[in-house]
Enzyme design. Structure first.
Site, PDB file in Angstrom:
ATOM      1  N   GLY A   1     -32.683-134.952 -29.159  1.00  0.00           N
ATOM      2  CA  GLY A   1     -33.580-135.551 -28.167  1.00  0.00           C
ATOM      3  C   GLY A   1     -33.888-137.001 -28.475  1.00  0.00           C
ATOM      4  O   GLY A   1     -35.016-137.456 -28.293  1.00  0.00           O
ATOM      5  N   ALA A   2     -32.877-137.741 -28.909  1.00  0.00           N
ATOM      6  CA  ALA A   2     -33.104-139.096 -29.432  1.00  0.00           C
ATOM      7  C   ALA A   2     -32.965-140.198 -28.393  1.00  0.00           C
ATOM      8  O   ALA A   2     -33.017-141.374 -28.744  1.00  0.00           O
ATOM      9  CB  ALA A   2     -32.139-139.369 -30.587  1.00  0.00           C
TER      10      ALA A   2
ATOM     11  N   SER B   1     -35.028-140.714 -25.768  1.00  0.00           N
ATOM     12  CA  SER B   1     -36.297-141.134 -25.168  1.00  0.00           C
ATOM     13  C   SER B   1     -37.467-140.654 -26.018  1.00  0.00           C
ATOM     14  O   SER B   1     -37.307-139.830 -26.926  1.00  0.00           O
ATOM     15  CB  SER B   1     -36.441-140.571 -23.742  1.00  0.00           C
ATOM     16  OG  SER B   1     -36.512-139.157 -23.769  1.00  0.00           O
ATOM     17  N   GLY B   2     -38.655-141.177 -25.722  1.00  0.00           N
ATOM     18  CA  GLY B   2     -39.889-140.707 -26.350  1.00  0.00           C
ATOM     19  C   GLY B   2     -39.913-140.811 -27.858  1.00  0.00           C
ATOM     20  O   GLY B   2     -39.433-141.784 -28.454  1.00  0.00           O
ATOM     21  N   ILE B   3     -40.480-139.795 -28.482  1.00  0.00           N
ATOM     22  CA  ILE B   3     -40.612-139.763 -29.937  1.00  0.00           C
ATOM     23  C   ILE B   3     -39.248-139.802 -30.618  1.00  0.00           C
ATOM     24  O   ILE B   3     -39.069-140.455 -31.653  1.00  0.00           O
ATOM     25  CB  ILE B   3     -41.387-138.503 -30.376  1.00  0.00           C
ATOM     26  CG1 ILE B   3     -42.800-138.510 -29.798  1.00  0.00           C
ATOM     27  CG2 ILE B   3     -41.457-138.418 -31.900  1.00  0.00           C
ATOM     28  CD1 ILE B   3     -43.542-137.214 -30.044  1.00  0.00           C
ATOM     29  N   GLY B   4     -38.279-139.099 -30.039  1.00  0.00           N
ATOM     30  CA  GLY B   4     -36.950-139.079 -30.635  1.00  0.00           C
ATOM     31  C   GLY B   4     -36.316-140.446 -30.696  1.00  0.00           C
ATOM     32  O   GLY B   4     -35.686-140.819 -31.698  1.00  0.00           O
TER      33      GLY B   4
ATOM     34  N   SER C   1     -46.055-128.152 -32.128  1.00  0.00           N
ATOM     35  CA  SER C   1     -47.204-128.634 -31.364  1.00  0.00           C
ATOM     36  C   SER C   1     -48.426-127.814 -31.739  1.00  0.00           C
ATOM     37  O   SER C   1     -48.308-126.653 -32.154  1.00  0.00           O
ATOM     38  CB  SER C   1     -46.926-128.490 -29.862  1.00  0.00           C
ATOM     39  OG  SER C   1     -48.116-128.636 -29.108  1.00  0.00           O
TER      40      SER C   1
ATOM     41  N   TYR D   1     -44.227-121.782 -23.568  1.00  0.00           N
ATOM     42  CA  TYR D   1     -44.033-123.012 -24.340  1.00  0.00           C
ATOM     43  C   TYR D   1     -44.696-122.868 -25.710  1.00  0.00           C
ATOM     44  O   TYR D   1     -44.090-123.203 -26.734  1.00  0.00           O
ATOM     45  CB  TYR D   1     -44.619-124.210 -23.599  1.00  0.00           C
ATOM     46  CG  TYR D   1     -44.620-125.496 -24.399  1.00  0.00           C
ATOM     47  CD1 TYR D   1     -43.447-126.228 -24.565  1.00  0.00           C
ATOM     48  CD2 TYR D   1     -45.782-125.958 -25.013  1.00  0.00           C
ATOM     49  CE1 TYR D   1     -43.439-127.399 -25.310  1.00  0.00           C
ATOM     50  CE2 TYR D   1     -45.779-127.134 -25.757  1.00  0.00           C
ATOM     51  CZ  TYR D   1     -44.608-127.848 -25.905  1.00  0.00           C
ATOM     52  OH  TYR D   1     -44.593-128.994 -26.647  1.00  0.00           O
TER      53      TYR D   1
END
Length: 314
Positions: free
Chosen positions: A36-37, A39-42, A170, A198
């Site tokens: 998941g790199a 966008s966002g935290i990734g 989370s 989730y």
């Protein structure tokens, strides 16, 4: 909000950024895979690790987005070593294909960051017939970790350096079913609440981390595995949750962290020398914290491991 800036035992706080927590770290010679790199935290994690000299392999579902992200990083960090490979964590076949393609790069592997995650509006099934949150957030990472583990073990032996596996979870892991993991609904998600599904997948991330840590310790392998809660961040994780996204966008300045702050604990656990030798823990704000009682259930962790292994082996 004073507590947000209060430093813990690590010397960092919830306001610390990924760059700040890795300021003293030299990652040259290390190789990391980050899911998941794009966008966002990734993406921020990939950028900061590249900044510290790590050779980063971006595992992304959308290769075009991944290549654009790579170009953006290289433009700011000339000489950054970054590869982009396709990975759809909801597909067992895609995970196996990624592992094969990574193997063809003939790279060692020091760090694995299982960052990617989804939060969908409905509890649909993956292409493999599994509840989508569970398939993407847990099963995909479970299989990926198993497929890359031998490489990490060899790298650890050859380099005499500790390998590190980081599972993003989370605080929502506590919002799950009474039994923790509703095993009988994984193949039949009808009637499941999407928020609770989730939470179940995030609980699975911690249980996976704990059981893998136990196994590696028994084997005497110098690889740590820890779970990380990044905090509440406005990222595209909520793109399918219109109301939640709108709420976070409206009050985000008050309760949400920036992406730079959200990636801090991940980067800290993945690289900082203070974490050396620490395994099977749950981190938030760059410090060890206590997860839910279900997340600390060793028998549930073993049951989940056996259940997951059966799925990826069938």
């Amino acid at each position: 909000m004073w507590w947000f800036y209060r430093k813990g035992p690590s010397g960092f706080s919830g306001a610390s950024t990924a760059e700040e927590v890795t300021a003293s770290v030299d990652g040259h010679g290390l190789v990391a895979v980050i899911t998941g790199a794009s966008s966002g935290i990734g993406l921020e994690t990939a950028r900061v690790l590249a900044l510290r000299g790590v050779h980063v392999v971006m595992a992304v579902r959308n290769v075009s987005a991944g290549l654009e992200a790579r170009e953006a990083i290289v433009a700011k960090i000339p000489g950054a070593r970054i590869d982009v490979l396709e990975l759809d964590l909801s597909s067992i076949a895609s995970v196996r294909r990624f592992a094969s393609e990574f193997g063809s790069l003939n790279l060692p592997l020091n760090i694995l960051i299982n960052n990617a995650g989804v939060m969908t509006r409905n509890c649909t099934r993956s292409c493999d017939g599994l509840e989508l949150h569970f398939a993407t957030n847990h099963i995909g990472h479970f299989l990926l970790t198993n497929l890359l583990l031998e490489n990490m073990k060899k790298t650890c032996r050859d380099s005499c350096l500790e390998g590190r596996i980081v599972n993003l979870t989370s605080s929502g892991h506590s919002m799950t079913y009474r039994e923790g993991i509703c095993f009988d609904k994984i193949h039949d998600p009808s009637g499941l609440n999407d928020f609770v599904a989730y939470g179940q997948s995030k609980l699975a991330n911690i249980l996976h981390s704990n059981e893998l840590s136990r196994i590696l310790k028994e084997e005497g392998v110098n690889i740590s595995t820890n779970a990380v809660h990044p905090g509440v961040i406005t990222t595209n994780l909520f793109r399918n949750r219109t109301i939640v996204s709108a709420l976070l966008n409206s009050i985000g300045r008050i309760i949400c962290r920036t992406v730079e702050q959200g990636a801090a604990t991940t980067c800290y656990v993945a690289m900082h020398p203070q974490v050396k030798g620490i395994s099977g823990k749950y981190f938030t704000n760059c410090d060890i914290a206590s997860p839910s009682s279900q997340a600390s259930d060793a028998e549930l962790a073993k049951k989940l491991w056996q259940f997951s292994f059966k799925i990826v082996s069938s």
